[in-house]
Write an enzyme that holds these catalytic residues in place. Sequence first.
Site, PDB file in Angstrom:
ATOM      1  N   LYS A 140     -59.037 -80.783  37.930  1.00 18.86           N
ATOM      2  CA  LYS A 140     -58.689 -82.024  37.214  1.00 18.86           C
ATOM      3  C   LYS A 140     -58.960 -81.814  35.743  1.00 18.86           C
ATOM      4  O   LYS A 140     -60.030 -81.359  35.349  1.00 18.86           O
ATOM      5  CB  LYS A 140     -59.557 -83.187  37.744  1.00 18.86           C
ATOM      6  CG  LYS A 140     -59.219 -84.526  37.101  1.00 18.86           C
ATOM      7  CD  LYS A 140     -58.033 -85.188  37.766  1.00 18.86           C
ATOM      8  CE  LYS A 140     -57.418 -86.313  36.951  1.00 18.86           C
ATOM      9  NZ  LYS A 140     -56.409 -85.865  35.946  1.00 18.86           N
ATOM     10  N   GLN A 195     -64.775 -78.960  31.223  1.00 20.58           N
ATOM     11  CA  GLN A 195     -64.327 -79.969  32.189  1.00 20.58           C
ATOM     12  C   GLN A 195     -65.075 -79.853  33.520  1.00 20.58           C
ATOM     13  O   GLN A 195     -65.312 -80.860  34.193  1.00 20.58           O
ATOM     14  CB  GLN A 195     -62.817 -79.813  32.402  1.00 20.58           C
ATOM     15  CG  GLN A 195     -62.123 -81.039  32.956  1.00 20.58           C
ATOM     16  CD  GLN A 195     -61.754 -82.064  31.884  1.00 20.58           C
ATOM     17  OE1 GLN A 195     -61.252 -81.709  30.834  1.00 20.58           O
ATOM     18  NE2 GLN A 195     -62.012 -83.323  32.153  1.00 20.58           N
ATOM     19  N   LYS A 215     -68.367 -81.715  32.968  1.00 22.07           N
ATOM     20  CA  LYS A 215     -68.065 -83.128  32.704  1.00 22.07           C
ATOM     21  C   LYS A 215     -67.688 -83.841  33.998  1.00 22.07           C
ATOM     22  O   LYS A 215     -68.205 -84.909  34.320  1.00 22.07           O
ATOM     23  CB  LYS A 215     -66.900 -83.202  31.704  1.00 22.07           C
ATOM     24  CG  LYS A 215     -66.477 -84.600  31.327  1.00 22.07           C
ATOM     25  CD  LYS A 215     -65.115 -84.633  30.630  1.00 22.07           C
ATOM     26  CE  LYS A 215     -65.043 -83.762  29.396  1.00 22.07           C
ATOM     27  NZ  LYS A 215     -63.792 -83.991  28.620  1.00 22.07           N
ATOM     28  N   LYS A 259     -57.660 -77.223  33.060  1.00 20.53           N
ATOM     29  CA  LYS A 259     -57.055 -77.692  31.802  1.00 20.53           C
ATOM     30  C   LYS A 259     -55.764 -76.938  31.580  1.00 20.53           C
ATOM     31  O   LYS A 259     -55.596 -75.823  32.087  1.00 20.53           O
ATOM     32  CB  LYS A 259     -58.002 -77.421  30.629  1.00 20.53           C
ATOM     33  CG  LYS A 259     -57.743 -78.267  29.401  1.00 20.53           C
ATOM     34  CD  LYS A 259     -58.406 -79.631  29.516  1.00 20.53           C
ATOM     35  CE  LYS A 259     -58.028 -80.556  28.389  1.00 20.53           C
ATOM     36  NZ  LYS A 259     -58.880 -81.753  28.376  1.00 20.53           N
ATOM     37  N   GLY A 267     -53.456 -86.419  30.339  1.00 16.98           N
ATOM     38  CA  GLY A 267     -53.219 -86.246  28.909  1.00 16.98           C
ATOM     39  C   GLY A 267     -54.386 -85.622  28.171  1.00 16.98           C
ATOM     40  O   GLY A 267     -55.491 -85.497  28.685  1.00 16.98           O
ATOM     41  N   ASP A 268     -54.115 -85.212  26.977  1.00 18.63           N
ATOM     42  CA  ASP A 268     -55.112 -84.763  25.993  1.00 18.63           C
ATOM     43  C   ASP A 268     -54.385 -84.852  24.644  1.00 18.63           C
ATOM     44  O   ASP A 268     -53.405 -85.609  24.518  1.00 18.63           O
ATOM     45  CB  ASP A 268     -55.608 -83.335  26.310  1.00 18.63           C
ATOM     46  CG  ASP A 268     -56.874 -82.952  25.535  1.00 18.63           C
ATOM     47  OD1 ASP A 268     -57.976 -83.340  25.951  1.00 18.63           O
ATOM     48  OD2 ASP A 268     -56.767 -82.271  24.491  1.00 18.63           O
ATOM     49  N   THR A 300     -61.436 -93.383  27.524  1.00 17.77           N
ATOM     50  CA  THR A 300     -62.253 -92.351  26.859  1.00 17.77           C
ATOM     51  C   THR A 300     -63.000 -92.955  25.675  1.00 17.77           C
ATOM     52  O   THR A 300     -64.218 -92.772  25.527  1.00 17.77           O
ATOM     53  CB  THR A 300     -61.376 -91.173  26.405  1.00 17.77           C
ATOM     54  OG1 THR A 300     -60.572 -90.752  27.504  1.00 17.77           O
ATOM     55  CG2 THR A 300     -62.229 -90.023  25.919  1.00 17.77           C
ATOM     56  N   ASN A 341     -55.548 -91.570  20.593  1.00 16.53           N
ATOM     57  CA  ASN A 341     -55.934 -92.388  21.739  1.00 16.53           C
ATOM     58  C   ASN A 341     -57.445 -92.639  21.790  1.00 16.53           C
ATOM     59  O   ASN A 341     -57.890 -93.779  21.939  1.00 16.53           O
ATOM     60  CB  ASN A 341     -55.456 -91.696  23.026  1.00 16.53           C
ATOM     61  CG  ASN A 341     -56.009 -92.374  24.262  1.00 16.53           C
ATOM     62  OD1 ASN A 341     -57.059 -91.997  24.776  1.00 16.53           O
ATOM     63  ND2 ASN A 341     -55.335 -93.403  24.730  1.00 16.53           N
ATOM     64  N   SER A 374     -59.455 -91.534  35.323  1.00 15.04           N
ATOM     65  CA  SER A 374     -58.387 -90.815  36.017  1.00 15.04           C
ATOM     66  C   SER A 374     -58.702 -90.714  37.508  1.00 15.04           C
ATOM     67  O   SER A 374     -57.823 -90.872  38.364  1.00 15.04           O
ATOM     68  CB  SER A 374     -58.223 -89.402  35.450  1.00 15.04           C
ATOM     69  OG  SER A 374     -57.470 -89.408  34.256  1.00 15.04           O
TER      70      SER A 374
HETATM   71  P1  NDP Z   1     -54.333 -87.701  20.274  1.00 14.46           P
HETATM   72  O1  NDP Z   1     -53.252 -86.710  20.247  1.00 14.46           O
HETATM   73  O2  NDP Z   1     -54.051 -89.090  20.719  1.00 14.46           O
HETATM   74  O3  NDP Z   1     -55.026 -87.823  18.830  1.00 14.46           O
HETATM   75  C1  NDP Z   1     -55.586 -86.699  18.233  1.00 14.46           C
HETATM   76  C2  NDP Z   1     -56.162 -87.109  16.889  1.00 14.46           C
HETATM   77  O4  NDP Z   1     -56.941 -86.043  16.388  1.00 14.46           O
HETATM   78  C3  NDP Z   1     -55.082 -87.380  15.853  1.00 14.46           C
HETATM   79  O5  NDP Z   1     -55.544 -88.333  14.955  1.00 14.46           O
HETATM   80  C4  NDP Z   1     -54.931 -86.012  15.206  1.00 14.46           C
HETATM   81  O6  NDP Z   1     -54.406 -86.056  13.887  1.00 14.46           O
HETATM   82  C5  NDP Z   1     -56.349 -85.518  15.202  1.00 14.46           C
HETATM   83  N1  NDP Z   1     -56.334 -84.039  15.254  1.00 14.46           N
HETATM   84  C6  NDP Z   1     -55.856 -83.272  16.257  1.00 14.46           C
HETATM   85  N2  NDP Z   1     -55.964 -81.969  15.966  1.00 14.46           N
HETATM   86  C7  NDP Z   1     -56.518 -81.928  14.759  1.00 14.46           C
HETATM   87  C8  NDP Z   1     -56.875 -80.856  13.916  1.00 14.46           C
HETATM   88  N3  NDP Z   1     -56.678 -79.569  14.269  1.00 14.46           N
HETATM   89  N4  NDP Z   1     -57.448 -81.180  12.731  1.00 14.46           N
HETATM   90  C9  NDP Z   1     -57.646 -82.474  12.375  1.00 14.46           C
HETATM   91  N5  NDP Z   1     -57.315 -83.531  13.147  1.00 14.46           N
HETATM   92  C10 NDP Z   1     -56.765 -83.251  14.304  1.00 14.46           C
HETATM   93  O7  NDP Z   1     -55.475 -87.043  21.176  1.00 14.46           O
HETATM   94  P2  NDP Z   1     -56.697 -87.745  21.909  1.00 14.46           P
HETATM   95  O8  NDP Z   1     -57.182 -88.910  21.133  1.00 14.46           O
HETATM   96  O9  NDP Z   1     -56.332 -87.921  23.328  1.00 14.46           O
HETATM   97  O10 NDP Z   1     -57.792 -86.575  21.879  1.00 14.46           O
HETATM   98  C11 NDP Z   1     -58.766 -86.459  20.845  1.00 14.46           C
HETATM   99  C12 NDP Z   1     -59.941 -85.634  21.333  1.00 14.46           C
HETATM  100  O11 NDP Z   1     -60.519 -86.261  22.474  1.00 14.46           O
HETATM  101  C13 NDP Z   1     -59.610 -84.207  21.786  1.00 14.46           C
HETATM  102  O12 NDP Z   1     -60.719 -83.382  21.490  1.00 14.46           O
HETATM  103  C14 NDP Z   1     -59.496 -84.346  23.297  1.00 14.46           C
HETATM  104  O13 NDP Z   1     -59.729 -83.110  23.948  1.00 14.46           O
HETATM  105  C15 NDP Z   1     -60.606 -85.337  23.560  1.00 14.46           C
HETATM  106  N6  NDP Z   1     -60.527 -86.069  24.819  1.00 14.46           N
HETATM  107  C16 NDP Z   1     -59.425 -86.795  25.148  1.00 14.46           C
HETATM  108  C17 NDP Z   1     -59.395 -87.508  26.328  1.00 14.46           C
HETATM  109  C18 NDP Z   1     -58.256 -88.392  26.682  1.00 14.46           C
HETATM  110  O14 NDP Z   1     -58.357 -89.094  27.698  1.00 14.46           O
HETATM  111  N7  NDP Z   1     -57.168 -88.439  25.931  1.00 14.46           N
HETATM  112  C19 NDP Z   1     -60.515 -87.458  27.271  1.00 14.46           C
HETATM  113  C20 NDP Z   1     -61.674 -86.729  26.784  1.00 14.46           C
HETATM  114  C21 NDP Z   1     -61.644 -86.055  25.605  1.00 14.46           C
HETATM  115  P3  NDP Z   1     -52.899 -85.591  13.612  1.00 14.46           P
HETATM  116  O15 NDP Z   1     -52.035 -86.677  14.187  1.00 14.46           O
HETATM  117  O16 NDP Z   1     -52.821 -85.472  12.149  1.00 14.46           O
HETATM  118  O17 NDP Z   1     -52.739 -84.276  14.328  1.00 14.46           O
HETATM  119  O1  2IT Z   2     -60.877 -83.880  28.159  1.00 15.49           O
HETATM  120  C1  2IT Z   2     -60.664 -84.705  29.059  1.00 15.49           C
HETATM  121  O2  2IT Z   2     -61.548 -85.087  29.819  1.00 15.49           O
HETATM  122  C2  2IT Z   2     -59.309 -85.259  29.187  1.00 15.49           C
HETATM  123  N1  2IT Z   2     -58.431 -84.921  28.396  1.00 15.49           N
HETATM  124  C3  2IT Z   2     -58.976 -86.209  30.305  1.00 15.49           C
HETATM  125  C4  2IT Z   2     -58.649 -85.456  31.558  1.00 15.49           C
HETATM  126  C5  2IT Z   2     -58.152 -86.286  32.713  1.00 15.49           C
HETATM  127  O3  2IT Z   2     -57.851 -85.652  33.725  1.00 15.49           O
HETATM  128  O4  2IT Z   2     -58.065 -87.516  32.624  1.00 15.49           O
END
Ligand code: NDP
Ligand code: 2IT
Length: 445
Positions: free
Chosen positions: A90, A111, A114, A126, A165-166, A210, A241, A377
């Site tokens: 997952k 992961q 976690k 992943k 998603g991520d 998240t 997100n 999830s």
């Molecule tokens: P999104 O794609 O929705 O948003 C990512 C954000 O981070 C954007 O604002 C983006 O800016 C910025 N960003 C991405 N890459 C870079 C970079 N190299 N340098 C600077 N800014 C950057 O992703 P999420 O919000 O889903 O994910 C954000 C973090 O949270 C990640 O580390 C992800 O692994 C983690 N995460 C996400 C989960 C989820 O459920 N979605 C669960 C657990 C962890 P820009 O638009 O300019 O690229």
């Molecule tokens: O980093 C993470 O935990 C996620 N991107 C969410 C993974 C999931 O299966 O919901």
Amino acid sequence: MDARLEAVRDTVLARNPGESEFHQAVVEVFESLGPVHDRHPEFLEAAILERLCEPERQIIFRVPWTDDSGRVQINRGFRVEFNSALGPYKGGLRFHPSVYLGIVKFLGFEQIFKNALTGMPIGGGKGGSDFDPRGRSDAEVMRFCQSFMTELYRHIGEYTDVPAGDIGVGGREIGYLFGQYKRITNRYESGVLTGKGISWGGSLVRPEATGFGTVIFTEEMLKTRGSSFDGQRVVVSGSGNVAINAIAKAQALGATVVACSDSSGYVVDEAGIDVGLLRQVKEVERGRLKDYVLRRSGVSYVEAGSVWDVDATVALPCATQNELDGGAAARLVRNGLLAVGEGANMPSTRDAVAVFQEAGVLFGPGKAANAGGVATSALEMQQNASRDSWSFEHTEQRLTDIMVGIHHRCASTADEYGDPGNYVLGANIGGFVKVADAMLAQGLI
Ligand code: NDP
Ligand code: 2IT
């Protein structure tokens, strides 16, 4: 680091050359595990660590697709199925140009622990691609997702591997991926992906989970010092997100979030970020953070700067790995930082974590603090399996209970191993022991 673990670490690093983020994630976990191996020599004998660091399966594939001008584009797709001791693999899919095997493996490795901490029956995996969705039309994203799934479908399933998603993968992409999976397999297998739309098998609260979970975990940390989010000055990095929903929850608990960022720059909004406007700009219009500034007075935008230059009592890094370094950490600490909750995966460098811990700042590592997303999830999978759907209130209560439980598990494990308040140690040991016990019970596989 414990001498017995050093030899294993050296072998892992040598076997996986050039994968610096994977190395970083492995070393950070190993540094916590010496005391566990004193108590559990059976883990060493069974080579649990060596097995944990070698993914059960790694899939790399070509993703050909056609852009809107008719040109052929080729990307690389990945799925690393890391560990299935506790349940089907997952973990999310990341679409970002920086994606390569080392990023997918670091994320998959994190992961495992976690997912174990959530207490839900999910293993670790992943995936993703070096596809850059930025500037692509919906039709291009759809063709890419269809091509990606045309290869991935044979490896995933409700009982095998359940992506979500991520970065760069949200509801739109999950929709296109699910549609193609259904078309190829001729099965309405809801539990094969999570983060689905609410009318076709998704769960309420999954989009918020998240960010909400990160704030709930951080609130639990603050409570241990008799404090809370109420009245805190918060800085959040990112505006995707996780960031948006962390901002919403922190402000609902009485904090003022004064800054957030994207990869182009950051916004300072001393009155508190207007979440409705931010959602409109980022989620509805798919615009840039710069557009937020154009629509609100009293707000400043700093091009290309670091959001960690803005003072805060609570920092929530919610963008990407290694976005907060030792220098930024030291500056935040000098200016009154109380707590850090990692919404992103591994956003703080090892130097930054050391600075926070030496200064006595409450530090919630991503594998604990951002586990609310994957936990919800797993709640989506439960609803799919029972062909049921739960109310927002019920699902949010489940998420809250899970996050409070993770905080308790980390804190009590840190106490048990003689380092109270060390959430890094608590998360690493708490997650590891659960997976190691299951691997031991399941024999040499
Ligand atoms: P999104 O794609 O929705 O948003 C990512 C954000 O981070 C954007 O604002 C983006 O800016 C910025 N960003 C991405 N890459 C870079 C970079 N190299 N340098 C600077 N800014 C950057 O992703 P999420 O919000 O889903 O994910 C954000 C973090 O949270 C990640 O580390 C992800 O692994 C983690 N995460 C996400 C989960 C989820 O459920 N979605 C669960 C657990 C962890 P820009 O638009 O300019 O690229
Ligand atoms: O980093 C993470 O935990 C996620 N991107 C969410 C993974 C999931 O299966 O919901």
